[in-house]
Design a protein around this motif. Sequence first.
Motif, PDB file in Angstrom:
ATOM      1  N   UNK A  81      12.216  30.381  12.878  1.00  0.00           N
ATOM      2  CA  UNK A  81      13.381  29.718  13.328  1.00  0.00           C
ATOM      3  C   UNK A  81      13.568  28.745  12.601  1.00  0.00           C
ATOM      4  N   UNK A  82      12.578  27.918  12.186  1.00  0.00           N
ATOM      5  CA  UNK A  82      12.724  26.687  11.403  1.00  0.00           C
ATOM      6  C   UNK A  82      13.420  26.840   9.903  1.00  0.00           C
ATOM      7  N   UNK A  83      12.671  28.073   9.223  1.00  0.00           N
ATOM      8  CA  UNK A  83      13.477  28.293   8.235  1.00  0.00           C
ATOM      9  C   UNK A  83      14.722  28.525   8.291  1.00  0.00           C
ATOM     10  N   UNK A  84      15.160  29.561   9.104  1.00  0.00           N
ATOM     11  CA  UNK A  84      16.505  30.015   9.269  1.00  0.00           C
ATOM     12  C   UNK A  84      17.474  28.947   9.689  1.00  0.00           C
ATOM     13  N   UNK A  85      17.185  27.967  10.279  1.00  0.00           N
ATOM     14  CA  UNK A  85      18.098  26.605  10.718  1.00  0.00           C
ATOM     15  C   UNK A  85      18.127  25.756   9.677  1.00  0.00           C
ATOM     16  N   UNK A  86      17.281  25.522   8.784  1.00  0.00           N
ATOM     17  CA  UNK A  86      16.972  24.366   7.929  1.00  0.00           C
ATOM     18  C   UNK A  86      17.323  24.750   6.478  1.00  0.00           C
ATOM     19  N   UNK A  87      16.952  26.012   6.097  1.00  0.00           N
ATOM     20  CA  UNK A  87      16.939  26.010   4.415  1.00  0.00           C
ATOM     21  C   UNK A  87      17.936  26.856   4.140  1.00  0.00           C
ATOM     22  N   UNK A  88      18.465  26.422   2.761  1.00  0.00           N
ATOM     23  CA  UNK A  88      19.401  26.978   2.124  1.00  0.00           C
ATOM     24  C   UNK A  88      18.888  28.321   1.625  1.00  0.00           C
ATOM     25  N   UNK A  89      17.657  28.301   0.989  1.00  0.00           N
ATOM     26  CA  UNK A  89      17.235  29.535   0.544  1.00  0.00           C
ATOM     27  C   UNK A  89      15.497  29.668   0.794  1.00  0.00           C
TER      28      UNK A  89
END
Lengths: 276, 263
Positions: free
Chosen positions: A207-215
């Motif tokens: 969920x962190x990756x999904x929320x925060x990251x462009x790629x």
Amino acid sequence: MTAPDADRRVGGPAIATVALTRRFGDLTAVADVSLTVPYEEIFGLIGSNGAGKSTLIKMLTTLLPPSSGEARVCGFDVRREAAEVRRHIGYVQQLLSADGALTGYENLLLSARLYAIPRHQRAARIAEALEMTELTDAADRLVHHYSGGMIRRLEIAQSMIHHPQVLMMDEPTVGLDPMARRAVHDHVRKLRESLGMTIFITTHDMSEADELCDRIALMHHGRIDIIGTPAALKAEVGPRATLDDVFAHFIGVEIEPGGGYREARRARRSARERRQ
Amino acid sequence: MTASEAIAGYGIQMLGVADAELRKLRHDATEMATRAVQPALWLLLFGSVMERVRGLSGASGASYLNFLGPGILAQSVLFVAIFYGINTIWERDAGILNRYLVSPAPRSALVLGKALSSTVRGLSQAVVVYILSLALGIEVSFAPGNLAAVLFFIALGAGLFSTFSVVIACLVRTRERFLGIGQVLTMPIFFASNAIYPIRLMPRWLQIISRLNPLTYEVDALRKFMLRMPGGRLTVTTDLAVLVIALAVLVAIAARLYPRMGE
Ligand SMILES: Nc1ncnc2c1ncn2[C@@H]1O[C@H](COP(=O)(O)OP(=O)(O)O)[C@@H](O)[C@H]1O
Ligand SMILES: [Mg+2]
């Protein structure tokens, strides 16, 4: 705040690796990794415990020499131009790294001096870093009295004090409660927006990756074969797919959290216990 | 970056490391107080017994306590400095070391900064030894020039042996092994020197080791400056040259090994 001036940027991407590899004896912890991260991107490296994320990030920060392959950060070679690379990056490592026997202010003063920030700029930079991470009121307390979330924020403050072009963060939210985690996310976004920083972040929290990251890049057994935006990767798997589904689909196993949490806890304990 | 910027930067980095260490000492001053006990015991017990043994007095025929005072001063500095490396291992385990290593500071600036901070611990020992020496009737010199020279040589010795300790820490890497080795190393460095008896009383092989031992040169220099009637057998230049070269070599080695602790 002043953005890291664009003319300090050498041509090319913020991070570029070619066939980057690290072996520990018979074990290949990072295998043949080639990736490119443009300036001002928030790039997420996702993988289970033991995938090789920390090993990769340690090579990018010059802490660990590669076994083979190449890596350039801000245009500088991590082996031949290590000092230049270090000047341009900030690093928040997986284990806690603030010194519990010093106050928050003293930790920042040390960082400012390690980056040779001239005396006339030091006070302003320390104040800016404290304010940005909301630690101004706690600045004169010894760090072994800080909570885990505060220590993490202090480390973010320490790693941005010299306005690096690229900030590398190794599982910065592991072991934090949801509030503290949200605070870290906010700081990451703020650093990109106000200072134009490039953020390279590892996590095993989808969920962190999904929320925060462009790629994001998916790492497994040292290899990276899948890179894309969270939206594009999810679309490839199915209409309602989550990033967990994406990981299971491409890698063939579920992502599993692991010892990272324990390690962060252990380090936090030792930061508190110092000289008590 | 110009050369003068680079030099200024080096100074900021090195002093920054030293300053952080001193701030830690200030937050926890008990550590320094407990360390005062050891030199006291040596001077009181060892000194008063050996005073009675003939042949141990200095060449000038002065009292053995006069001979022993500078030796104990050097010894107390050595005993504190030689365990300094445990700090490096502790910092590695606590994750603090990597904060130093990812910074652009030259590795030698990091090592020298740590060495510099350990000299302050050494200086606090000097105060204790001077007070004890006075109480025991050792003929201590308080001429400003002499005091300054003593402080300088103590700082040099503390920096040298703490850097040696960091080298050992980088080689053995774990606390347990380090503590074991520290105990093993301290005694030969201390006894195979001129700290508590003149080299001329030693068997030949021990004389050779003693002449290779930097502690011998530190003690020799201290005998010149700590006492009202100067002792020591070598020239100040020799003492100084040996100590500075030894320090430079150790800093160079430590700067090479230090980054490997980060892996
Ligand atoms: N210094 C080291 N010596 C030997 N093996 C190591 C070392 N560091 C990491 N490894 C191994 O390399 C693999 C990848 O570790 P790491 O990069 O820490 O993974 P992650 O950060 O994704 O959890 C693991 O199998 C780990 O045991
Ligand atoms: Mg890791």
